[in-house]
Enzyme design. Structure first.
Site: not given
Ligand code: VGL
Ligand code: ZN
Length: 206
Positions: A8, A106, A151
């Site tokens: 991310d 995701k 994450c």
């Protein structure tokens, strides 16, 4: 084979972004250097529909960072971030992308969040990343990115659970610290799960 998982590293998680991680931009040059020493590099991308259940704005009367029940799971409410096809959802402009073999989106299902790059928060669906890595012959993964306490942590925990020898690259990651010790506790939790903490210099010197 070893793989680098970039978690991310997206505009909305950088300073000035919708869900800015403090000093998140500091990891970009490190992530770029690291890519050169891995035979395989993959990235995850938080990729939410605008009606996503993790957005406080989609729960009138609720406030930012409050916890709610979302379809049976505890969910922290975040600012609107990483909305599909918006500039904030793009991988960071400074991140070199030529060597990223595949990007795994995701958080695409409005009804469930996905901190991990491997499974949603209920472990109901796989993103395909774990299967893809195994098909490539990967046995060992190095995880870094944003954010350490969300994450990155859950990606590393899931990778370890799937049987990958898993490492967390500390200086190539930054966290949110909604609570002051969240990052510290996350590192301890990863270490308890058998994930080793490494620094980029350890990987770059060989
Ligand atoms: C993340 C909160 C919400 C992350 C994503 O990438 O760590 N955190 N969505
Ligand atoms: Zn998100």
């Amino acid at each position: 084979m070893k793989a680098l998982i970039l978690v991310d590293i997206q505009t909305d998680f950088l300073p000035g972004g919708a869900l800015a991680v403090p000093n998140g931009d500091a990891i970009i040059p490190i992530a770029n250097r690291l890519q050169a020493v891995f035979p395989l590099v993959v990235a995850t991308q938080d990729w939410h529909p605008v009606n996503h259940g993790s957005f406080a704005a989609n729960h009138p009367g609720k406030t930012l960072f409050e916890q709610i029940d979302l379809n049976g799971l505890t969910q922290t409410l975040w600012p609107v971030h990483c909305v599909q096809k918006t500039p904030g959802a793009e991988l960071a402009p400074g991140l070199e992308q030529e060597r990223i073999a595949k990007i795994f989106p995701k958080g695409t299902d409005a009804g469930i969040d996905s901190y991990s790059g491997l499974f949603d928060n209920g472990h109901r669906k796989s993103t395909g990343l774990g299967e893809w890595l195994k098909a490539k012959g990967v046995t060992e993964v190095f995880v870094c990115g944003l954010a350490t306490d969300y994450c990155v942590k859950f990606t590393a925990l899931d990778a370890a659970e799937l049987g990958f020898k898993t490492h967390f690259i500390e200086d190539a990651s930054r966290g949110v610290n909604l609570q002051p010790n969240d990052v510290k506790n996350s590192v301890a939790e990863m270490n308890r799960a058998g994930i080793t903490t490494v620094q980029s210099a350890d990987l770059l010197k060989s």
